[in-house]
Write a protein that holds these residues in place. Structure first.
Motif, PDB file in Angstrom:
ATOM      1  N   GLU A   1       0.807  -1.223   0.000  1.00 35.57           N
ATOM      2  CA  GLU A   1       0.000   0.000   0.000  1.00 35.57           C
ATOM      3  C   GLU A   1       0.837   1.269   0.000  1.00 35.57           C
ATOM      4  OE1 GLU A   1      -3.294   0.520  -0.357  1.00 35.57           O
ATOM      5  OE2 GLU A   1      -3.368  -1.616  -0.837  1.00 35.57           O
ATOM      6  N   ASP A   2       2.068   1.185   0.509  1.00 32.19           N
ATOM      7  CA  ASP A   2       2.928   2.371   0.552  1.00 32.19           C
ATOM      8  C   ASP A   2       3.729   2.569  -0.728  1.00 32.19           C
ATOM      9  OD1 ASP A   2       2.062   2.861   3.138  1.00 32.19           O
ATOM     10  OD2 ASP A   2       3.672   1.658   4.033  1.00 32.19           O
ATOM     11  N   ALA A   3       3.485   1.744  -1.727  1.00 31.18           N
ATOM     12  CA  ALA A   3       4.311   1.768  -2.937  1.00 31.18           C
ATOM     13  C   ALA A   3       4.286   3.117  -3.638  1.00 31.18           C
ATOM     14  CB  ALA A   3       3.856   0.673  -3.892  1.00 31.18           C
ATOM     15  N   LEU A   4       3.155   3.780  -3.619  1.00 29.29           N
ATOM     16  CA  LEU A   4       3.033   5.037  -4.367  1.00 29.29           C
ATOM     17  C   LEU A   4       3.745   6.202  -3.692  1.00 29.29           C
ATOM     18  CD1 LEU A   4      -0.647   4.841  -5.652  1.00 29.29           C
ATOM     19  CD2 LEU A   4       1.453   4.453  -6.925  1.00 29.29           C
ATOM     20  N   ALA A   5       4.269   6.003  -2.496  1.00 31.60           N
ATOM     21  CA  ALA A   5       4.988   7.096  -1.823  1.00 31.60           C
ATOM     22  C   ALA A   5       6.165   7.566  -2.667  1.00 31.60           C
ATOM     23  CB  ALA A   5       5.461   6.635  -0.445  1.00 31.60           C
ATOM     24  N   THR A   6       6.822   6.647  -3.343  1.00 28.66           N
ATOM     25  CA  THR A   6       7.946   7.014  -4.208  1.00 28.66           C
ATOM     26  C   THR A   6       7.495   7.927  -5.337  1.00 28.66           C
ATOM     27  OG1 THR A   6       9.028   4.905  -3.734  1.00 28.66           O
ATOM     28  CG2 THR A   6       9.769   6.088  -5.686  1.00 28.66           C
TER      29      THR A   6
END
Length: 249
Positions: free
Chosen positions: A7-12
């Protein structure tokens, strides 16, 4: 991207919004919408190719940490990740492998992942073991490559047999197909390895990867190595297919 890295993948991607929002969009649309979504390789296989490419590239610690985390997320265990890095020593060298291992350690610590290291008792006839594994992976052509060194650097040939094929290839943790995916990712990323690519494209087919999977390995490398290196690899692969009478499409 969320499926592969959580779920945190889009932080990049979101971190690029203030300076290069289109670059973030390209990451999502091309790397994940086009390449990672393709059939032919499963998500674990794609992460092995990617880890191979990023480790061999050598200056990609943030991206390597991301993809080591992704490898764990899609079901590879920590020992398999470490084994993929160890496998790259003969192709990318100790320094890049040690740097990659530092990145892996950081990911494991952040995630509270305990590693059960794979340890192999030293001993036995390393050359005989390596020669057997070399024949299994590369066939008689592999032996011919070693013999071609006898007049100029026989010890180099011995090191290839004893270390690369006697120590590294027989290790548990990854099967031969997985090892060839890691190897090809690394060789494509290095970029000036056409003779070695040819050997290992042939080896990939020999150990059971389908022609379509080998093509997908090259395509998977594109976001991490760039189009020129992938195109050069396709040129080598075309020769291999022609020599073997393979019509991939």
């Amino acid at each position: 991207m969320k499926e592969i890295a959580g779920e945190d993948a889009l932080a990049t991607v979101e971190a690029l919004e203030d300076i290069a929002p289109d670059l973030g969009r390209f990451v999502v649309e091309f790397a994940y919408g086009d390449v990672h979504a393709r059939p032919g390789l499963d998500v674990r296989q794609r992460q092995l190719v990617t880890i191979g490419a990023l480790t061999a590239a050598g200056d990609t610690a943030p991206q390597l940490r991301f993809h080591i985390g992704a490898a764990l997320h899609v079901g590879l265990d920590a020992a398999q990740v470490v084994e993929a890095l160890i496998h790259l020593v003969p192709f990318a060298g100790f320094p890049r492998t040690l740097n990659a291992l530092t990145a892996a350690r950081a990911v494991f610590e952040e995630r509270g992942v305990r590693v059960e290291p794979i340890e192999v008792e030293p001993g036995g006839n390393r050359y005989a073991r390596g020669e057997d594994k070399l024949r299994e992976v590369d066939g008689e052509h592999g032996i011919e490559v070693i013999e071609s060194l006898n007049d100029v650097a026989p010890d180099l040939g011995r090191y290839i047999v004893e270390f690369a094929f006697g120590d590294i290839y027989p290790r548990p943790g990854l099967d031969l197909r997985q090892r060839q995916l890691v190897t090809l990712g690394g060789l494509i990323a290095l970029g000036d390895t056409a003779p070695q690519q040819k050997v290992h494209f042939n080896a990939a087919l020999r150990v059971g990867l389908a022609p379509r999977q080998v093509i997908e390995t090259v395509i998977q490398a594109v976001p991490y190595t760039g189009f020129p290196r992938a195109l050069n690899a396709v040129g080598v692969l075309r020769e291999v297919f022609e020599e073997r009478g393979i019509r991939p499409v």
